[in-house]
Write an enzyme that holds these catalytic residues in place. Structure first.
Site, PDB file in Angstrom:
ATOM      1  N   SER A   1      71.419  32.204  -6.454  1.00  0.00           N
ATOM      2  CA  SER A   1      72.546  31.276  -6.576  1.00  0.00           C
ATOM      3  C   SER A   1      72.179  30.063  -7.417  1.00  0.00           C
ATOM      4  O   SER A   1      72.993  29.575  -8.208  1.00  0.00           O
ATOM      5  CB  SER A   1      73.028  30.840  -5.193  1.00  0.00           C
ATOM      6  OG  SER A   1      73.539  31.942  -4.461  1.00  0.00           O
TER       7      SER A   1
ATOM      8  N   GLY B   1      65.602  34.678  -1.975  1.00  0.00           N
ATOM      9  CA  GLY B   1      66.589  35.702  -2.292  1.00  0.00           C
ATOM     10  C   GLY B   1      67.901  35.125  -2.761  1.00  0.00           C
ATOM     11  O   GLY B   1      68.071  34.779  -3.929  1.00  0.00           O
ATOM     12  N   CYS B   2      68.854  35.004  -1.840  1.00  0.00           N
ATOM     13  CA  CYS B   2      70.200  34.566  -2.222  1.00  0.00           C
ATOM     14  C   CYS B   2      70.237  33.123  -2.712  1.00  0.00           C
ATOM     15  O   CYS B   2      71.067  32.773  -3.555  1.00  0.00           O
ATOM     16  CB  CYS B   2      71.164  34.761  -1.054  1.00  0.00           C
ATOM     17  SG  CYS B   2      71.413  36.508  -0.631  1.00  0.00           S
ATOM     18  N   ILE B   3      69.335  32.271  -2.220  1.00  0.00           N
ATOM     19  CA  ILE B   3      69.261  30.901  -2.731  1.00  0.00           C
ATOM     20  C   ILE B   3      68.743  30.914  -4.161  1.00  0.00           C
ATOM     21  O   ILE B   3      69.328  30.276  -5.055  1.00  0.00           O
ATOM     22  CB  ILE B   3      68.370  30.030  -1.826  1.00  0.00           C
ATOM     23  CG1 ILE B   3      69.008  29.861  -0.451  1.00  0.00           C
ATOM     24  CG2 ILE B   3      68.094  28.681  -2.479  1.00  0.00           C
ATOM     25  CD1 ILE B   3      70.349  29.153  -0.463  1.00  0.00           C
TER      26      ILE B   3
END
Length: 213
Positions: free
Chosen positions: A154, A149-151
């Site tokens: 990013s 997800g956020c990794i």
């Protein structure tokens, strides 16, 4: 039977980017809520958080710029968005909520950047990219959660902003271990270098030694 990686090899994917001249460490969303399997955690997230302690200390000893992120929504719901509607418990991550605080073992020190975000990427809608650019950063080491997800988001934005993404494989975690492994494989072939914590520390130490010569 060919492995999943064979098609990447045949098509000449996965070239190593290597480190540039100036690295920074980005730690994504290692907050109390993601360290707790009864809230947002599970899988190997807490283990990855533990592994990041030594990476953070090494980067501090080398005086690298360090950025931490938190997911923070207004307690009154005034800034809810599609992300928080898809995952309603995110709405509880308000500024003062225990779950939204960075874990004690990775507590930011004075001078380290703390980014508050409401979407998966550490860069979307934040000033992190210009902050890194101003500091002359060309390489970003990435730790945190969750890998899928956020990794993932990013890492893509690190690359899109022209920085070299270096994903630290044992310092990122996911509640879904299959998704974790799949994302490491895909990110490593298309967007980022994927290396271990110890490899990263050795590379950073070597670069500093060479710069001092």
């Amino acid at each position: 039977m060919p492995s999943e990686i064979d098609i990447y090899k045949r098509q000449n994917f996965g070239r190593r980017l290597g480190f540039g001249k100036q690295a920074a460490l980005l730690i994504v969303d290692f907050v109390n809520g993601f360290d707790d399997p009864n809230q947002f955690g599970g899988g190997n997230i807490s283990e990855a958080c533990d592994n990041t302690v030594a990476l953070l200390e090494a980067c501090r000893s080398l005086s690298l710029p360090i950025a931490h992120t938190r997911i923070v929504f207004n307690a009154d719901g005034s800034d809810d968005n599609v992300f928080s509607r898809k995952i309603p418990p995110l709405q509880d991550l308000s500024e003062d909520a225990h779950a939204s605080q960075i874990v004690e073992r990775l507590t930011p020190r004075r001078g380290e950047i703390v980014v508050r975000k409401r979407l998966p990427s550490a860069f979307f809608g934040t000033d992190l990219a210009p902050n890194f650019t101003q500091r002359g950063i060309d390489t970003v080491l990435i730790a945190g959660c969750v890998t899928s997800g956020c990794i993932h988001a990013s890492v893509l934005d690190v690359m899109c902003h022209g920085f070299r993404p270096i994903l630290i494989s044992d310092c990122v975690g996911d509640r879904d271990l299959e998704a974790h492994e799949t994302n490491l494989r895909v990110l490593g072939q298309i967007y980022a270098d994927v290396i271990t914590r110890d490899e990263a520390i050795a590379e950073l130490t070597s670069h500093q030694a060479q710069a001092a010569e």
